[in-house]
Scaffold this active site. Structure first.
Site, PDB file in Angstrom:
ATOM      1  N   HIS A 109      45.705 -28.710  27.155  1.00 59.32           N
ATOM      2  CA  HIS A 109      45.149 -27.783  28.142  1.00 59.32           C
ATOM      3  C   HIS A 109      46.219 -26.853  28.675  1.00 59.32           C
ATOM      4  O   HIS A 109      47.409 -27.129  28.538  1.00 59.32           O
ATOM      5  CB  HIS A 109      44.551 -28.560  29.315  1.00 59.32           C
ATOM      6  CG  HIS A 109      45.459 -29.661  29.796  1.00 59.32           C
ATOM      7  ND1 HIS A 109      45.365 -30.949  29.332  1.00 59.32           N
ATOM      8  CD2 HIS A 109      46.498 -29.669  30.657  1.00 59.32           C
ATOM      9  CE1 HIS A 109      46.297 -31.706  29.893  1.00 59.32           C
ATOM     10  NE2 HIS A 109      47.009 -30.953  30.706  1.00 59.32           N
ATOM     11  N   GLN A 174      42.608 -27.208  34.737  1.00 57.52           N
ATOM     12  CA  GLN A 174      43.308 -27.332  33.448  1.00 57.52           C
ATOM     13  C   GLN A 174      42.318 -27.252  32.288  1.00 57.52           C
ATOM     14  O   GLN A 174      41.965 -28.267  31.673  1.00 57.52           O
ATOM     15  CB  GLN A 174      44.037 -28.678  33.372  1.00 57.52           C
ATOM     16  CG  GLN A 174      45.276 -28.742  34.250  1.00 57.52           C
ATOM     17  CD  GLN A 174      45.779 -30.158  34.418  1.00 57.52           C
ATOM     18  OE1 GLN A 174      44.997 -31.083  34.558  1.00 57.52           O
ATOM     19  NE2 GLN A 174      47.086 -30.335  34.427  1.00 57.52           N
ATOM     20  N   ASP A 176      40.690 -27.090  28.736  1.00 59.84           N
ATOM     21  CA  ASP A 176      41.157 -27.555  27.425  1.00 59.84           C
ATOM     22  C   ASP A 176      41.199 -26.411  26.422  1.00 59.84           C
ATOM     23  O   ASP A 176      40.248 -25.621  26.328  1.00 59.84           O
ATOM     24  CB  ASP A 176      40.210 -28.633  26.872  1.00 59.84           C
ATOM     25  CG  ASP A 176      40.531 -30.010  27.415  1.00 59.84           C
ATOM     26  OD1 ASP A 176      41.027 -30.100  28.560  1.00 59.84           O
ATOM     27  OD2 ASP A 176      40.269 -31.003  26.707  1.00 59.84           O
ATOM     28  N   ARG A 204      57.847 -34.723  23.845  1.00 60.59           N
ATOM     29  CA  ARG A 204      56.904 -35.763  24.273  1.00 60.59           C
ATOM     30  C   ARG A 204      55.586 -35.015  24.344  1.00 60.59           C
ATOM     31  O   ARG A 204      55.444 -34.047  25.092  1.00 60.59           O
ATOM     32  CB  ARG A 204      57.319 -36.326  25.631  1.00 60.59           C
ATOM     33  CG  ARG A 204      56.406 -37.431  26.199  1.00 60.59           C
ATOM     34  CD  ARG A 204      55.382 -36.848  27.145  1.00 60.59           C
ATOM     35  NE  ARG A 204      54.738 -37.847  27.977  1.00 60.59           N
ATOM     36  CZ  ARG A 204      53.708 -37.595  28.766  1.00 60.59           C
ATOM     37  NH1 ARG A 204      53.210 -36.364  28.847  1.00 60.59           N
ATOM     38  NH2 ARG A 204      53.171 -38.538  29.488  1.00 60.59           N
ATOM     39  N   ASP A 206      51.914 -34.436  25.260  1.00 54.69           N
ATOM     40  CA  ASP A 206      51.048 -34.904  26.336  1.00 54.69           C
ATOM     41  C   ASP A 206      49.593 -35.035  25.880  1.00 54.69           C
ATOM     42  O   ASP A 206      49.106 -34.210  25.110  1.00 54.69           O
ATOM     43  CB  ASP A 206      51.137 -33.853  27.471  1.00 54.69           C
ATOM     44  CG  ASP A 206      50.384 -34.263  28.713  1.00 54.69           C
ATOM     45  OD1 ASP A 206      50.777 -35.259  29.331  1.00 54.69           O
ATOM     46  OD2 ASP A 206      49.399 -33.578  29.066  1.00 54.69           O
ATOM     47  N   LEU A 211      42.415 -33.674  21.876  1.00 55.49           N
ATOM     48  CA  LEU A 211      42.519 -32.283  21.413  1.00 55.49           C
ATOM     49  C   LEU A 211      41.195 -31.703  20.943  1.00 55.49           C
ATOM     50  O   LEU A 211      40.920 -30.528  21.142  1.00 55.49           O
ATOM     51  CB  LEU A 211      43.550 -32.167  20.282  1.00 55.49           C
ATOM     52  CG  LEU A 211      44.991 -32.587  20.606  1.00 55.49           C
ATOM     53  CD1 LEU A 211      45.904 -32.274  19.428  1.00 55.49           C
ATOM     54  CD2 LEU A 211      45.491 -31.904  21.870  1.00 55.49           C
ATOM     55  N   GLU A 213      36.819 -31.968  20.362  1.00 59.85           N
ATOM     56  CA  GLU A 213      35.566 -32.525  20.890  1.00 59.85           C
ATOM     57  C   GLU A 213      34.499 -32.515  19.792  1.00 59.85           C
ATOM     58  O   GLU A 213      34.427 -31.557  19.011  1.00 59.85           O
ATOM     59  CB  GLU A 213      35.029 -31.662  22.059  1.00 59.85           C
ATOM     60  CG  GLU A 213      35.969 -31.492  23.224  1.00 59.85           C
ATOM     61  CD  GLU A 213      37.151 -30.578  22.934  1.00 59.85           C
ATOM     62  OE1 GLU A 213      36.977 -29.581  22.217  1.00 59.85           O
ATOM     63  OE2 GLU A 213      38.258 -30.883  23.414  1.00 59.85           O
ATOM     64  N   GLU A 248      51.974 -39.313  23.669  1.00 62.02           N
ATOM     65  CA  GLU A 248      51.353 -39.955  24.815  1.00 62.02           C
ATOM     66  C   GLU A 248      49.878 -40.155  24.475  1.00 62.02           C
ATOM     67  O   GLU A 248      49.099 -39.205  24.493  1.00 62.02           O
ATOM     68  CB  GLU A 248      51.453 -39.111  26.092  1.00 62.02           C
ATOM     69  CG  GLU A 248      50.943 -39.911  27.258  1.00 62.02           C
ATOM     70  CD  GLU A 248      50.203 -39.141  28.344  1.00 62.02           C
ATOM     71  OE1 GLU A 248      50.112 -39.656  29.467  1.00 62.02           O
ATOM     72  OE2 GLU A 248      49.679 -38.042  28.078  1.00 62.02           O
ATOM     73  N   HIS A 313      56.219 -41.249  35.672  1.00 67.27           N
ATOM     74  CA  HIS A 313      55.883 -40.318  36.749  1.00 67.27           C
ATOM     75  C   HIS A 313      54.428 -40.436  37.169  1.00 67.27           C
ATOM     76  O   HIS A 313      54.021 -39.836  38.148  1.00 67.27           O
ATOM     77  CB  HIS A 313      56.159 -38.895  36.259  1.00 67.27           C
ATOM     78  CG  HIS A 313      55.271 -38.535  35.093  1.00 67.27           C
ATOM     79  ND1 HIS A 313      55.375 -39.166  33.861  1.00 67.27           N
ATOM     80  CD2 HIS A 313      54.250 -37.654  34.970  1.00 67.27           C
ATOM     81  CE1 HIS A 313      54.463 -38.662  33.045  1.00 67.27           C
ATOM     82  NE2 HIS A 313      53.761 -37.746  33.693  1.00 67.27           N
ATOM     83  N   ASP A 314      53.616 -41.132  36.407  1.00 67.66           N
ATOM     84  CA  ASP A 314      52.195 -41.295  36.736  1.00 67.66           C
ATOM     85  C   ASP A 314      51.985 -42.630  37.443  1.00 67.66           C
ATOM     86  O   ASP A 314      52.910 -43.424  37.592  1.00 67.66           O
ATOM     87  CB  ASP A 314      51.355 -41.254  35.456  1.00 67.66           C
ATOM     88  CG  ASP A 314      51.264 -39.841  34.887  1.00 67.66           C
ATOM     89  OD1 ASP A 314      51.273 -38.876  35.676  1.00 67.66           O
ATOM     90  OD2 ASP A 314      51.191 -39.710  33.649  1.00 67.66           O
TER      91      ASP A 314
HETATM   92  C1  BGC Z   1      50.584 -36.633  32.266  1.00 65.59           C
HETATM   93  C2  BGC Z   1      50.085 -36.508  33.668  1.00 65.59           C
HETATM   94  C3  BGC Z   1      49.191 -35.280  33.763  1.00 65.59           C
HETATM   95  C4  BGC Z   1      48.104 -35.301  32.657  1.00 65.59           C
HETATM   96  C5  BGC Z   1      47.368 -34.023  32.568  1.00 65.59           C
HETATM   97  C6  BGC Z   1      49.304 -36.791  31.494  1.00 65.59           C
HETATM   98  O1  BGC Z   1      49.155 -37.567  30.534  1.00 65.59           O
HETATM   99  O2  BGC Z   1      51.441 -37.737  32.092  1.00 65.59           O
HETATM  100  O3  BGC Z   1      51.119 -36.457  34.600  1.00 65.59           O
HETATM  101  O4  BGC Z   1      48.571 -35.251  35.008  1.00 65.59           O
HETATM  102  O5  BGC Z   1      48.677 -35.540  31.416  1.00 65.59           O
HETATM  103  O6  BGC Z   1      48.215 -33.030  32.063  1.00 65.59           O
END
Ligand code: BGC
Length: 548
Positions: A109, A174, A176, A204, A206, A211, A213, A248, A313-314
């Site tokens: 996104h 955000q 997509d 990394r 995210d 990706l 649908e 991720e 961080h989450d």
């Molecule tokens: C990140 C989050 C973020 C989300 C949406 C995640 O996987 O780790 O911090 O809010 O993606 O971008």
């Protein structure tokens, strides 16, 4: 004297990673916000910890409604953090110290302020219209779950400008991207090449599973999504060497496994389900949850590697556990209701473990010895605390605590101008917990963590060795061997807060002598009989099995 980085393209298998956000690390110009010159000035700290690779969270221009994961320009630096030149200087300085750097690639996104989306919503005929996912109704893709349960009611949001709904798996700001559109894939590759050409060592990536649908599916882990990643990986391999893609994908092990493909998608993937089970096993004083998930984890191709973490961080995500285990985790680790967020817990490592040094060391030793490459979340090396009075995940994103002086040495700004307030409570506040004090204390958590990483680096076994779990009758004891070529390391851990004894079946390993990797002390020689070990509360040992 510049250090030489390993030129092994599989460097990530031996690497220890360090995750940070530039905003919260070090402010060089006194505006209260961390920046690249500040970060560059702290590289000695990161290098002296024994880190091999920094994972830098999003540093792109952004309205910053989601910690920068809402990007409005993919080929620039947010002016709050400096300039592209400052970024290049940081990258050069990191490389000169032998550190690699991976950055964040948010594929799924953009921000709704990104010029692509601004154009897309301008009219139904605009050139970027199909770069996003639109619908006249909000009933398509009904089987896709909502991820940010606390804030979002639907994955569709009405756009009053172009009078249609747009699709978003995260916040409604955000939208997509539409990966069915070839121009989107082309553009994202250009973004990757832009940063690779500047010298970054990888990404990394995210939110990978979302990706593409398709109606009638969960819209997660679809073959079409894998095809997008295979295409990007093929382009990467065709033009660059020694780079890494880290996925991720907060999924069950078999679904994460699919992102390694046949060594043609990701090099690495975060192992999400292990993480909460480490905390479950610790509180229950029983290794079973951990062993169960590892038994459920498929083997991965030779060039691939798991990435392990305790915190990030989450929120500590509890998506990949049963309802009962989630409730148990909340009851045990989030007694303050403010600590809960979505399906998780927004706390840092040290407070989760009641600041108990033995538990912190035990968990960190597991992070460093289980199969995979470890990621340390900034501040956890000194046992930083959190602040659940802050909103969203800011509780665990507070400024790094360098000293006990003004603003913890993070910034010279007036304290009220800081991007986030410092933790200042009696137990975890910066007067009690900071880098400088711990530098000078040989027994500090910082110096202990350095030593741990140093020992990990003394052998490739932890990064590359095969793993075999032992099953002693005492379930409070977790024991496993890591083996590579002729080298075997025995890891034993007591998950309980009381002393425990276990009988380990090690007869097949001959008559080796276990030698402590930290203290060089020899343990009794192995015999064909069960090997009795007694460990104090939360104690662990790493033992080199030596043929003496
Ligand atoms: C990140 C989050 C973020 C989300 C949406 C995640 O996987 O780790 O911090 O809010 O993606 O971008």
């Amino acid at each position: 004297m510049p250090m030489v980085r390993s030129d092994d393209p599989l460097w990530y298998k031996d690497a220890v990673f360090y995750q940070l956000h530039v905003k919260s690390f070090c402010d060089s110009n006194g505006d209260g916000i961390g920046d690249f010159p500040g970060l560059t000035s702290t590289l000695d700290h990161i290098a002296s910890l024994g880190i091999d690779c920094v994972w830098l969270q999003p540093m792109y221009p952004s309205p910053l409604k989601d910690g920068g994961y809402d990007i409005s320009d993919y080929t620039s630096i947010h002016p709050r953090y400096g300039t592209l030149r400052d970024f290049d200087c940081f990258l050069d300085a990191a490389h000169a110290r032998g550190l690699r750097v991976i950055i964040e690639l948010v594929l799924n996104h953009t921000s709704d302020e990104h010029p692509w989306f601004v154009d897309a919503r301008r009219s139904r005929d605009s050139p970027h219209r199909d770069w996003y996912v639109w619908s006249d109704t909000d009933d398509k893709y009904r089987d896709a779950r909502i991820i940010f349960l606390d804030t979002e009611r639907s994955n569709w949001t009405w756009d009053p400008i172009s009078r249609a709904y747009y699709w978003h798996r995260f916040f409604s700001h955000q939208p997509d991207l539409n990966y069915d559109h070839p121009a989107v894939r082309e553009e994202i590759w250009k973004v990757m090449a832009f940063w690779l050409d500047r010298g970054v060592d990888g990404f990394r990536v995210d939110a990978v599973p979302y990706l593409v649908e398709r109606d009638g599916t969960s819209c997660e882990n679809l073959p079409e999504t894998h095809a997008v990643m295979k295409d990007l990986r093929a382009r990467l391999d065709a033009h660059y060497t020694g780079k890494v893609l880290l996925a991720e994908a907060n999924m069950w092990p078999e679904d994460i496994r699919s992102y390694f493909g046949d060594e043609d998608e990701f090099h690495m993937a975060l192992h999400f389900p292990i993480m909460p089970r480490l905390f479950l096993a610790l509180r229950r004083e029983d290794r079973t949850p951990l062993l169960d998930i590892l038994a459920r984890t498929p083997s991965i191709p030779a060039s691939c590697q798991w990435a392990l973490f305790l915190r990030n961080h989450d929120e500590l995500t509890l998506e990949m556990v049963t309802d009962a285990d989630r409730q148990y985790m909340w009851d045990e680790y989030a007694t303050d209701p403010r600590a809960r967020l979505n399906l998780g817990i927004r706390r840092r490592l040290a407070p989760l473990l009641n600041g108990d040094r033995r538990q912190i060391e035990l968990m960190t030793s597991l992070l460093m010895s289980l199969p995979g490459s470890p990621i340390v979340y900034y501040g956890d090396e000194i046992g930083m605390g959190d602040n659940v009075a802050l909103d969203d995940r800011n509780s665990v994103r507070t400024p790094m605590q360098w000293t006990d002086g003004l603003n913890a040495g993070f910034s010279s700004a007036d304290p009220e101008r800081l991007c986030l307030p410092l933790v200042s409570d009696a137990q975890y506040g910066y007067t009690a917990v900071n880098v400088t004090a711990q530098q000078h204390d040989p027994a500090s958590l910082l110096n202990w963590t350095r030593r741990l990483i140093d020992v990990r680096h003394s052998t490739p076994v932890f990064g590359r060795g095969a793993t075999t779990f032992l099953t002693p009758g005492n379930h409070a004891v977790l024991a496993f061997t890591r083996t590579l070529d002729q080298q075997t390391i025995l890891v034993v851990c007591n998950l309980a807060g009381t002393a425990q004894t276990a009988a380990l079946e090690l007869g097949h390993l001959g008559d080796a002598v276990p030698v402590g990797m930290f203290d060089g002390r020899s343990w009794p020689r192995l015999t064909p009989d069960p090997y009795l070990v007694t460990l104090g509360p939360y104690e662990f040992a790493w033992l080199h099995l030596k043929r003496l």
